[in-house]
Scaffold this motif. Structure first.
Motif: not given
Length: 211
Positions: A90-92, A137-141, A164-169
């Motif tokens: 979850g979110v750290p 090192g970043d959290s996926r959440w 905010p996402l792992g994709d910038a489209s």
């Protein structure tokens, strides 16, 4: 921002031309899901419905009858979304069971979006995102202190500190919305589901003999 103001901001970015009122039976849908849903999401469903903004899919609340392929739903996507929460912690800094998260969107290279349901008032649920593509090192959440419609607007206006996402489209950019029924109608007509243009690959596929 009020629901009406949020929706107007989104309408200024994304045309509802190819949207449709999902005509959800909200009491029945919320009974199946076991929770009320945010009013901005309900407003989105009444104007756009379920479908795709570019590569980002917005889920309807419950399964529906479909023409060609299952468009997915919050109900069907919930187990996978909650499994990701359990798997990646979850979110750290936030202690919450996976039952406290509920999905509403998916796509943009397999990123997942939902709500964190710790507040009894759905209008106060923040957005949580699971990002497939992250820096070391970043959290996926990650958590975003805004509702679903405001999240979409802020992303397309590039109003977060970073994408905010792992994709910038859709970061600082917009894309057309196409309702899932319109996508499937286009496909069955030999057209690209996103653009509505003739697509030889779709036409060839439709001509293949059934197994």
């Amino acid at each position: 921002m009020s629901v009406q103001n949020s929706l107007q901001a989104l309408l200024s970015l994304v045309s509802p031309q190819h949207g449709a009122d999902e005509q959800v039976d909200w009491p029945a849908a919320e009974q199946v899901l076991g929770t009320r849903l945010p009013s901005d999401y309900r407003a989105f469903m009444s104007v756009y419905g379920a479908g795709d903004i570019g590569e980002l899919g917005i889920l309807g609340p419950v399964p529906v009858d479909y023409l060609q392929w299952d468009p997915g739903s919050i109900l069907d996507s919930k187990p996978t979304f909650q499994d990701l929460w359990d798997r990646d912690g979850g979110v750290p800094g936030i202690t919450a069971a996976s039952s406290a998260v509920l999905p509403w969107g998916s796509g943009c290279n397999a990123n997942e979006l939902g709500w964190l349901m710790l507040d009894p008032d759905p209008a106060k649920w923040p957005v949580v995102a699971w990002r497939r593509q992250i820096r070391y090192g970043d959290s996926r959440w990650a958590l975003f202190d805004c509702g679903m419609v405001d999240f979409l607007v802020k992303m397309m206006r590039a109003e977060f500190d970073v994408c905010p996402l792992g994709d910038a489209s859709l970061w600082g950019a917009t894309a057309p919305f196409v309702h899932w029924r319109e996508q499937q109608r286009r496909w069955l007509a030999g057209l690209d589901p996103e653009t509505g243009e003739p697509d030889p690959l779709v036409q060839d596929f439709l001509q293949w003999p059934a197994p």
